[in-house]
Motif scaffolding. Structure first.
Motif, PDB file in Angstrom:
ATOM      1  N   UNK A  29       8.596   5.965 -14.729  1.00 19.51           N
ATOM      2  CA  UNK A  29       8.340   6.487 -13.388  1.00 19.51           C
ATOM      3  C   UNK A  29       9.470   6.663 -12.628  1.00 19.51           C
ATOM      4  N   UNK A  30      10.582   5.776 -12.955  1.00 16.54           N
ATOM      5  CA  UNK A  30      11.727   5.762 -11.616  1.00 16.54           C
ATOM      6  C   UNK A  30      11.149   5.056 -10.494  1.00 16.54           C
ATOM      7  N   UNK A  31      11.131   5.567  -9.256  1.00 13.17           N
ATOM      8  CA  UNK A  31      10.802   5.050  -7.974  1.00 13.17           C
ATOM      9  C   UNK A  31       9.326   5.568  -7.720  1.00 13.17           C
ATOM     10  N   UNK A  32       8.744   6.397  -8.555  1.00 17.68           N
ATOM     11  CA  UNK A  32       7.331   6.854  -8.786  1.00 17.68           C
ATOM     12  C   UNK A  32       7.307   8.046  -7.769  1.00 17.68           C
ATOM     13  N   UNK A  33       8.265   8.724  -7.432  1.00 16.07           N
ATOM     14  CA  UNK A  33       7.798   9.881  -6.646  1.00 16.07           C
ATOM     15  C   UNK A  33       6.945  11.187  -7.000  1.00 16.07           C
ATOM     16  N   UNK A  34       6.843  11.193  -8.272  1.00 20.95           N
ATOM     17  CA  UNK A  34       5.754  12.039  -8.903  1.00 20.95           C
ATOM     18  C   UNK A  34       4.555  11.666  -8.447  1.00 20.95           C
ATOM     19  N   UNK A  35       4.303  10.215  -8.556  1.00 22.71           N
ATOM     20  CA  UNK A  35       2.870   9.957  -8.219  1.00 22.71           C
ATOM     21  C   UNK A  35       2.741   9.926  -6.656  1.00 22.71           C
ATOM     22  N   UNK A  36       3.598   9.694  -6.104  1.00 18.33           N
ATOM     23  CA  UNK A  36       3.554   9.464  -4.636  1.00 18.33           C
ATOM     24  C   UNK A  36       3.126  10.973  -4.077  1.00 18.33           C
ATOM     25  N   UNK A  37       3.676  11.857  -4.573  1.00 18.99           N
ATOM     26  CA  UNK A  37       3.339  13.464  -3.899  1.00 18.99           C
ATOM     27  C   UNK A  37       2.274  13.905  -4.693  1.00 18.99           C
ATOM     28  N   UNK A  38       1.705  13.411  -5.822  1.00 21.12           N
ATOM     29  CA  UNK A  38       0.339  13.780  -6.232  1.00 21.12           C
ATOM     30  C   UNK A  38      -0.729  13.182  -5.526  1.00 21.12           C
ATOM     31  N   UNK A  39      -0.554  12.302  -4.571  1.00 21.33           N
ATOM     32  CA  UNK A  39      -1.738  11.723  -4.025  1.00 21.33           C
ATOM     33  C   UNK A  39      -2.132  12.764  -2.733  1.00 21.33           C
ATOM     34  N   UNK A  40      -1.399  13.631  -2.370  1.00 18.55           N
ATOM     35  CA  UNK A  40      -1.703  14.468  -1.278  1.00 18.55           C
ATOM     36  C   UNK A  40      -2.531  15.684  -1.873  1.00 18.55           C
ATOM     37  N   UNK A  41      -2.496  15.691  -3.258  1.00 16.21           N
ATOM     38  CA  UNK A  41      -3.475  16.557  -4.030  1.00 16.21           C
ATOM     39  C   UNK A  41      -4.765  16.055  -4.798  1.00 16.21           C
ATOM     40  N   UNK A  95      -2.311   8.650  -9.852  1.00 14.86           N
ATOM     41  CA  UNK A  95      -1.267   8.511 -10.835  1.00 14.86           C
ATOM     42  C   UNK A  95      -0.910   7.155 -10.877  1.00 14.86           C
ATOM     43  N   UNK A  96      -1.050   6.624 -12.199  1.00 21.68           N
ATOM     44  CA  UNK A  96      -0.566   5.312 -12.595  1.00 21.68           C
ATOM     45  C   UNK A  96       0.957   5.257 -13.107  1.00 21.68           C
ATOM     46  N   UNK A  97       1.940   4.582 -12.421  1.00 24.49           N
ATOM     47  CA  UNK A  97       3.353   5.008 -12.689  1.00 24.49           C
ATOM     48  C   UNK A  97       3.781   3.879 -13.202  1.00 24.49           C
ATOM     49  N   UNK A  98       4.473   3.818 -14.357  1.00 23.23           N
ATOM     50  CA  UNK A  98       5.040   2.572 -14.805  1.00 23.23           C
ATOM     51  C   UNK A  98       6.576   2.911 -15.419  1.00 23.23           C
ATOM     52  N   UNK A 155       3.989   2.137  -1.264  1.00 26.03           N
ATOM     53  CA  UNK A 155       2.468   2.360  -1.277  1.00 26.03           C
ATOM     54  C   UNK A 155       1.884   3.207  -2.594  1.00 26.03           C
ATOM     55  N   UNK A 156       2.255   3.141  -3.406  1.00 31.51           N
ATOM     56  CA  UNK A 156       2.205   3.960  -4.620  1.00 31.51           C
ATOM     57  C   UNK A 156       1.659   3.259  -5.962  1.00 31.51           C
ATOM     58  N   UNK A 157       0.710   3.560  -6.576  1.00 28.88           N
ATOM     59  CA  UNK A 157       0.008   2.749  -7.822  1.00 28.88           C
ATOM     60  C   UNK A 157       1.168   2.697  -8.885  1.00 28.88           C
ATOM     61  N   UNK A 158       1.702   1.271  -9.333  1.00 31.27           N
ATOM     62  CA  UNK A 158       2.425   1.479 -10.299  1.00 31.27           C
ATOM     63  C   UNK A 158       2.383  -0.200 -10.901  1.00 31.27           C
ATOM     64  N   UNK A 159       3.040  -0.011 -12.127  1.00 27.60           N
ATOM     65  CA  UNK A 159       2.866  -1.269 -12.809  1.00 27.60           C
ATOM     66  C   UNK A 159       4.109  -1.463 -13.768  1.00 27.60           C
ATOM     67  N   UNK A 160       4.748  -2.821 -13.901  1.00 23.82           N
ATOM     68  CA  UNK A 160       5.645  -2.984 -14.969  1.00 23.82           C
ATOM     69  C   UNK A 160       5.168  -2.761 -16.194  1.00 23.82           C
ATOM     70  N   UNK A 161       5.912  -1.899 -17.041  1.00 25.03           N
ATOM     71  CA  UNK A 161       5.475  -1.686 -18.459  1.00 25.03           C
ATOM     72  C   UNK A 161       6.466  -0.759 -19.112  1.00 25.03           C
ATOM     73  N   UNK A 162       6.011  -0.746 -20.572  1.00 20.67           N
ATOM     74  CA  UNK A 162       6.701   0.137 -21.396  1.00 20.67           C
ATOM     75  C   UNK A 162       6.024   0.449 -22.684  1.00 20.67           C
ATOM     76  N   UNK A 163       6.331   1.557 -23.362  1.00 17.33           N
ATOM     77  CA  UNK A 163       5.866   1.942 -24.676  1.00 17.33           C
ATOM     78  C   UNK A 163       6.758   1.114 -25.601  1.00 17.33           C
ATOM     79  N   UNK A 164       6.319   0.225 -26.325  1.00 17.40           N
ATOM     80  CA  UNK A 164       7.311  -0.536 -27.320  1.00 17.40           C
ATOM     81  C   UNK A 164       6.469  -0.804 -28.498  1.00 17.40           C
TER      82      UNK A 164
END
Length: 533
Positions: A223-235, A239-242, A259-268
């Motif tokens: 997600x990087x710094x989770x801007x996609x999830x941050x701007x979806x909240x107004x709609x 989003x869970x970003x990781x 203030x955006x939902x996020x978790x440390x994680x990776x698909x491995x």
């Protein structure tokens, strides 16, 4: 006449004499019994050793024996007092060294280097051994300040709370983050959305409907710094970003400061910590995940967590490689082959590619597996899974098999049950409950639990003025969320709740219900920190 008078006087005299005799007899009896009583009481003071005949008679006759035990009127329904012991001092945990202010035990980048690098195994969760556990309190960074309130926090954070400049330098031209004195500013940019996340989401909205409430839960991989999830909240899309702990320092930390939902994680090599059929939409914007390799195992995992009819959105390599291959420093053959592999894997999963326009490509998962089961004669791999529980996702190895959807009776039926649109979805009976697939939980229990939590949260706000203060809190953690009633009762407040379901509750795994309500959450093990590698 004289005779009659004489008879009356004689009768009257006899009557008076009779009454006098009766009174005298009564008096004698009373006096007699009085003295007998005094005599009997006097016997009680006679010692047992007395040789008196009367005492011997009374002691040998059970009718006149008196109990010597005293009646006990004290309560016998209380637990006994514990034995007196020496007072044990409360354990003292001193603060850790300031260098540990960003330490995350199971995501320690230095410790991860000793694990296998194949499939990014070293980037996934590895908890410390017993002798490696810290016994001190993690301190806040020096100069830490209370974060800005939402929605101001979406654009601004204090530099002292996440003191890192690496991304501001490395992604300088992509508008991820900027350092402005004591502030961090997040312009909303991204590698694949130079016009900003808002404009990028508008482009997606032109291809699939993001406004009608049919899409509520989303996941952003890498997600990087989770801007996609941050701007979806107004709609009204949650989003869970990781992102992993890697060379891009503190990506998830930045997201949480915003203030955006996020978790440390990776698909491995292990499943993502979410149930099957959880997300309405999955997204990758140049997330650098090799989707076409390892026989498509990473896309197979995305398929597991996507709900029937859900969408997968991809932007960045290899999409639109014809216009970007020079900037990506890759050959056209390499990019074309990568896209071909992705397209092939998507077809074997029975996904339908509904559109590719510009830098965006969108696939849709089928609403059931009737056709997909039929075409296994064409696509030999992946075959359907048979052994594992599709919702088991705590340290569960990825498999190269397709998670089967619940059975349906006709081609138009949505596997597992259709979901209502948001916001009706929040309090509607979740399909996992209405279908009876969640053993031990009934529709009435769900309704009662929802009403109970409304009353509880109302009471919480009466006794905790900070919880009642709008905007005081931005994120909360429910450590044993059950059906998500706590989060549902706070849905109108400007905050989000990370609903946690302990993995020990595998007999009644309710995390799928939480996602069907349009809320988010994860699995966690509160009892054992270490995983046997």
């Amino acid at each position: 006449m004289a005779a009659i008078t004489s008879l009356s006087h004689r009768t009257l005299f006899n009557t008076k004499n009779s009454n006098l005799y009766s009174l005298t007899l009564l008096a004698v009896l009373c006096i007699t019994f009085y003295f007998i009583g005094i005599w009997q009481q006097s016997l009680g003071s006679i010692p047992k050793s007395s040789s008196s005949a009367a005492a011997g008679i009374l002691s040998s006759d059970p009718c006149y024996s008196f109990p010597t035990a005293q009646l006990d009127f004290t309560s016998h329904h209380l637990p006994p007092d514990p034995p007196p012991t020496a007072a044990m001092p409360a354990p003292q945990f001193p603060p850790c060294d300031p260098s540990f202010s960003e330490y995350t035990p199971c995501e320690d980048a230095r410790r991860s280097l000793k694990f296998d690098r194949d499939m990014l195994i070293y980037r996934q969760r590895h908890c410390p051994e017993k002798d490696e556990l810290l016994k001190c309190r993690i301190p806040a960074p020096y100069g830490y300040k209370v974060p800005f309130r939402w929605p101001k926090s979406r654009e601004l954070a204090w530099f002292d709370n996440a003191p890192h400049k690496e991304l501001a330098v490395e992604k300088k031209n992509q508008n991820w983050i900027k350092v402005e004195g004591e502030l961090l500013r997040f312009p909303g940019g991204g590698t694949m959305f130079p016009r900003g996340a808002e404009a990028y989401i508008d482009d997606i909205d032109k291809l699939i409907n993001l406004k009608d409430g049919s899409i509520r839960t989303a996941i952003d991989t890498g997600c990087g710094v989770a801007s996609w999830g941050a701007y979806l909240l107004s709609r009204n899309i949650l989003a869970v970003s990781f992102a992993p702990r890697d060379t891009h320092v503190s990506q998830v930390q930045f997201a949480l400061e915003r203030g955006v939902p996020a978790l440390i994680g990776v698909i491995a090599s292990i499943r993502l910590p979410y149930p099957s059929r959880a997300f309405d939409m999955a997204h990758c914007s140049r997330c650098l995940i090799p989707w076409g390799t390892y026989d498509g195992i990473y896309l197979i995992e995305v398929d597991r967590i996507l709900r029937p009819g859900g969408y997968w959105i991809l932007s960045g390599p290899p999409i639109n490689w014809q216009n970007h291959w020079r900037g990506w420093n890759r050959t056209t053959d390499d990019l074309e082959q990568e896209q071909s592999r992705i397209e092939t894997v998507a077809k074997t999963l029975c996904w339908k590619k509904i559109v590719q326009k510009g830098d965006l490509a969108i696939w849709q998962k089928p609403t059931n597996h009737i056709h997909c089961k039929a075409n296994r004669m064409v696509f030999k791999q992946p075959m359907f899974c048979h052994s594992q529980n599709p919702d088991m996702a705590w340290y569960t190895k990825l498999e190269k098999c397709l998670t089967p959807l619940p059975e349906v009776s006709n081609i138009k039926e949505v596997a597992g049950g259709a979901l209502q649109k948001w916001p009706e979805r929040l309090n509607a009976i979740p399909p996992r409950i209405s279908s009876g697939s969640l053993t031990g939980i009934t529709e009435n229990m769900f309704v009662e639990n929802t009403e109970l939590w409304k009353k509880r949260v109302e009471y919480y706000k009466k006794i905790d003025y900070q919880l009642a203060e709008t905007g005081r809190y931005r994120n909360l953690l429910d450590m044993n969320a059950y059906l998500g009633g706590f989060a549902a009762s706070l849905v109108n407040d400007p905050l989000w709740v990370m609903n946690t379901v302990p993995v020990e509750a595998d007999q009644i795994n309710t995390l799928g219900v939480i996602y069907e309500r349009g809320l988010i959450g994860t699995y966690q093990n509160w009892y054992f920190l270490r995983y046997n590698q």
